[in-house]
Design an enzyme around this catalytic site. Structure first.
Site, PDB file in Angstrom:
ATOM      1  N   GLN A  33       0.825  -1.209   0.000  1.00 26.83           N
ATOM      2  CA  GLN A  33       0.000   0.000   0.000  1.00 26.83           C
ATOM      3  C   GLN A  33       0.862   1.265   0.000  1.00 26.83           C
ATOM      4  O   GLN A  33       0.630   2.181  -0.771  1.00 26.83           O
ATOM      5  CB  GLN A  33      -0.938   0.003   1.218  1.00 26.83           C
ATOM      6  N   ASP A  53      10.328  -6.515  -3.878  1.00 26.00           N
ATOM      7  CA  ASP A  53       9.250  -7.170  -3.135  1.00 26.00           C
ATOM      8  C   ASP A  53       9.410  -8.675  -3.321  1.00 26.00           C
ATOM      9  O   ASP A  53      10.027  -9.127  -4.290  1.00 26.00           O
ATOM     10  CB  ASP A  53       7.869  -6.718  -3.646  1.00 26.00           C
ATOM     11  N   ARG A  55       6.850 -10.491  -3.886  1.00 28.52           N
ATOM     12  CA  ARG A  55       5.853 -10.762  -4.935  1.00 28.52           C
ATOM     13  C   ARG A  55       6.255 -10.054  -6.206  1.00 28.52           C
ATOM     14  O   ARG A  55       6.714  -8.896  -6.155  1.00 28.52           O
ATOM     15  CB  ARG A  55       4.492 -10.169  -4.544  1.00 28.52           C
ATOM     16  N   TYR A 158       1.911  -8.283  15.852  1.00 27.62           N
ATOM     17  CA  TYR A 158       2.368  -7.203  14.976  1.00 27.62           C
ATOM     18  C   TYR A 158       2.949  -6.053  15.811  1.00 27.62           C
ATOM     19  O   TYR A 158       4.052  -5.567  15.540  1.00 27.62           O
ATOM     20  CB  TYR A 158       1.184  -6.724  14.137  1.00 27.62           C
TER      21      TYR A 158
HETATM   22  P1  NAD Z   1       1.444  -3.931   2.754  1.00 32.16           P
HETATM   23  O1  NAD Z   1       0.989  -5.170   3.427  1.00 32.16           O
HETATM   24  O2  NAD Z   1       0.526  -3.222   1.851  1.00 32.16           O
HETATM   25  O3  NAD Z   1       2.779  -4.245   1.934  1.00 32.16           O
HETATM   26  C1  NAD Z   1       3.829  -5.000   2.471  1.00 32.16           C
HETATM   27  C2  NAD Z   1       4.616  -5.577   1.318  1.00 32.16           C
HETATM   28  O4  NAD Z   1       5.652  -6.386   1.874  1.00 32.16           O
HETATM   29  C3  NAD Z   1       3.790  -6.481   0.385  1.00 32.16           C
HETATM   30  O5  NAD Z   1       3.878  -6.020  -0.944  1.00 32.16           O
HETATM   31  C4  NAD Z   1       4.413  -7.859   0.559  1.00 32.16           C
HETATM   32  O6  NAD Z   1       4.451  -8.617  -0.640  1.00 32.16           O
HETATM   33  C5  NAD Z   1       5.814  -7.504   1.028  1.00 32.16           C
HETATM   34  N1  NAD Z   1       6.456  -8.590   1.762  1.00 32.16           N
HETATM   35  C6  NAD Z   1       5.902  -9.427   2.676  1.00 32.16           C
HETATM   36  N2  NAD Z   1       6.819 -10.312   3.104  1.00 32.16           N
HETATM   37  C7  NAD Z   1       7.985 -10.009   2.467  1.00 32.16           C
HETATM   38  C8  NAD Z   1       9.291 -10.555   2.502  1.00 32.16           C
HETATM   39  N3  NAD Z   1       9.605 -11.611   3.261  1.00 32.16           N
HETATM   40  N4  NAD Z   1      10.239  -9.991   1.725  1.00 32.16           N
HETATM   41  C9  NAD Z   1       9.942  -8.924   0.929  1.00 32.16           C
HETATM   42  N5  NAD Z   1       8.718  -8.384   0.845  1.00 32.16           N
HETATM   43  C10 NAD Z   1       7.753  -8.909   1.618  1.00 32.16           C
HETATM   44  O7  NAD Z   1       2.003  -2.951   3.883  1.00 32.16           O
HETATM   45  P2  NAD Z   1       2.037  -1.348   3.885  1.00 32.16           P
HETATM   46  O8  NAD Z   1       0.734  -0.899   4.348  1.00 32.16           O
HETATM   47  O9  NAD Z   1       2.569  -0.843   2.610  1.00 32.16           O
HETATM   48  O10 NAD Z   1       3.054  -1.111   5.075  1.00 32.16           O
HETATM   49  C11 NAD Z   1       4.409  -0.766   4.882  1.00 32.16           C
HETATM   50  C12 NAD Z   1       5.050  -0.536   6.245  1.00 32.16           C
HETATM   51  O11 NAD Z   1       4.344   0.499   6.933  1.00 32.16           O
HETATM   52  C13 NAD Z   1       5.013  -1.744   7.171  1.00 32.16           C
HETATM   53  O12 NAD Z   1       6.178  -1.746   7.944  1.00 32.16           O
HETATM   54  C14 NAD Z   1       3.822  -1.482   8.050  1.00 32.16           C
HETATM   55  O13 NAD Z   1       3.946  -2.112   9.287  1.00 32.16           O
HETATM   56  C15 NAD Z   1       3.891   0.022   8.189  1.00 32.16           C
HETATM   57  N6  NAD Z   1       2.602   0.600   8.543  1.00 32.16           N
HETATM   58  C16 NAD Z   1       1.565   0.615   7.648  1.00 32.16           C
HETATM   59  C17 NAD Z   1       0.348   1.171   8.007  1.00 32.16           C
HETATM   60  C18 NAD Z   1      -0.815   1.234   7.057  1.00 32.16           C
HETATM   61  O14 NAD Z   1      -1.899   1.662   7.456  1.00 32.16           O
HETATM   62  N7  NAD Z   1      -0.666   0.834   5.802  1.00 32.16           N
HETATM   63  C19 NAD Z   1       0.197   1.706   9.287  1.00 32.16           C
HETATM   64  C20 NAD Z   1       1.245   1.627  10.185  1.00 32.16           C
HETATM   65  C21 NAD Z   1       2.448   1.098   9.796  1.00 32.16           C
HETATM   66  N1  SER Z   2      -2.733   0.065   9.538  1.00 36.19           N
HETATM   67  C1  SER Z   2      -1.940  -0.859  10.261  1.00 36.19           C
HETATM   68  C2  SER Z   2      -2.741  -2.064  10.619  1.00 36.19           C
HETATM   69  O1  SER Z   2      -3.927  -1.929  10.764  1.00 36.19           O
HETATM   70  C3  SER Z   2      -1.421  -0.213  11.512  1.00 36.19           C
HETATM   71  O2  SER Z   2      -0.094  -0.508  11.626  1.00 36.19           O
HETATM   72  O3  SER Z   2      -2.161  -3.108  10.779  1.00 36.19           O
END
Ligand code: NAD
Ligand code: SER
Length: 331
Positions: A33, A53, A55, A158
């Site tokens: 995302q 990634d 994927r 998490y």
């Molecule tokens: P997401 O789940 O959309 O994307 C994560 C990506 O990591 C995916 O494309 C997946 O294929 C990849 N992935 C999973 N395992 C993997 C591996 N072993 N090696 C390489 N790639 C791998 O997550 P996001 O929302 O884009 O989040 C990115 C970061 O931001 C994360 O650290 C998440 O904890 C943090 N975060 C996100 C949110 C949110 O609301 N989106 C909120 C708080 C924190």
């Molecule tokens: N948006 C994230 C989740 O819901 C917060 O890290 O997991």
């Protein structure tokens, strides 16, 4: 001396002048995302951006490399071969998926982060971004205007992985000199990609369902309030933090950053203002319990004071923009 030459000399000899270093940037988890939008933003500022990634992407992606963050030798090789100077480490398993597969969440989030930090120390990378989350907080954390420094007793695996990651960031900064920076992102809302299995995903799904079916069944209870942020604000916060001078960064665990906060009831009312036929019902599940253990709003004064953080979107502005952009996509 003509004016042009004078201005060039003024800029170059100004005490705050720092020539922009040519950076080569690796983004792990780039297909997710945040990664999808961050790569786009980074590519406008830097020439060499490498999205990675586990994927494969479903559309042609410039400079893409397939990389599992648990494969440390392969990551080391890629970082050496591409002369990487900065890593944005986004690969992770989010909260809802993590509760369903805790060992996978621990492996990817904890070991993946350690691999990145260790390589950053060994190869003396310029900068690393390792995001954290509001999930580091727990049921005993003050929920309203949650302070930067407070009780952190996460009840999700998490959250445990993110808290451990924050503490390792501090270790790698203090003991190994890694310039690592982090944000505790709230739930992120964007129109370009779907979220990847978090508790806050409802706040994206609701827009899609509103436009397609005029209806959404929320797995979060009507009055559960969570901190959220519109993606353009999240991308700006990330770039501002990463481009801030080192001396402005006083927090190496992770900065609280606030955007908006709302309940499903308030979000649906804001959508209803734009789409009067929209309606919502509620079937709360395990994700509502997770949400209840997280803050309802955040104190982000440390980010504001240190590097000037200020969100640009409130609820109404975000809802209008989400609907406008998604409607355009549907057309
Ligand atoms: P997401 O789940 O959309 O994307 C994560 C990506 O990591 C995916 O494309 C997946 O294929 C990849 N992935 C999973 N395992 C993997 C591996 N072993 N090696 C390489 N790639 C791998 O997550 P996001 O929302 O884009 O989040 C990115 C970061 O931001 C994360 O650290 C998440 O904890 C943090 N975060 C996100 C949110 C949110 O609301 N989106 C909120 C708080 C924190
Ligand atoms: N948006 C994230 C989740 O819901 C917060 O890290 O997991």
């Amino acid at each position: 001396m003509d004016l042009g030459l004078f201005l060039i000399c003024f800029v170059i000899f100004h005490p705050q002048f720092k020539p922009m270093k040519e950076e080569s940037i690796l983004v792990t988890g780039a297909g997710g995302q945040i990664g999808t939008e961050l790569v786009e933003a980074l590519s406008k500022r830097y020439e060499k951006v490498y999205p990675a990634d586990i994927r494969l992407p479903n559309h042609p992606t410039k400079n893409f490399i397939q990389l599992d963050v648990l494969d440390k030798p392969r990551m080391e090789e890629a970082i050496s071969d591409l002369k990487i100077s900065q890593v944005y480490h986004l690969a992770a398993i989010l909260s809802a998926k993590g509760e369903q597969n805790p060992m996978l969440a621990w492996e990817v989030n904890f070991k993946g982060t350690l691999n990145v930090l260790e390589i950053a120390a060994e190869k003396k990378l310029n900068r690393v971004f390792c995001p954290s989350s509001i999930a580091v907080f727990g049921p005993n954390t003050p929920s309203v205007n949650t302070p930067q420094h407070t009780i952190t007793d996460p009840t999700t695996i998490y959250g445990v992985t993110k808290l451990a990651g924050e503490r390792w960031c501090v270790h790698y900064f203090q003991k190994r000199g890694v310039d690592v920076r982090s944000l505790r992102y709230p739930g992120l809302i964007g129109y370009k990609t779907m979220p990847g299995g978090g508790t806050t995903d409802y706040a994206v799904e609701i827009f899609h369902e509103a436009l397609k079916n005029n209806h959404y069944t929320s797995y979060i209870a009507p009055d559960t309030r969570m901190p959220m942020m519109f993606m353009p604000d999240a991308i700006r916060a990330t770039l501002n933090l990463m481009e801030a001078p080192t001396e402005q960064i006083t927090i190496r665990s992770s900065y609280n950053v606030a955007g908006v906060n709302f309940t499903p009831r308030e979000l649906s009312a804001a959508i209803k203002k734009q789409l009067p036929d929209f309606n919502i019902d509620y079937q709360p599940d395990f994700r509502d319990l997770i949400a209840q253990s997280w803050p309802s709003s955040l104190d982000d004064s440390a980010a504001a004071n240190d590097w000037g953080w200020k969100p640009a979107y409130d609820l109404e502005k975000m809802v209008k923009e989400m609907l406008l952009q998604l409607q355009a996509k549907l057309v």
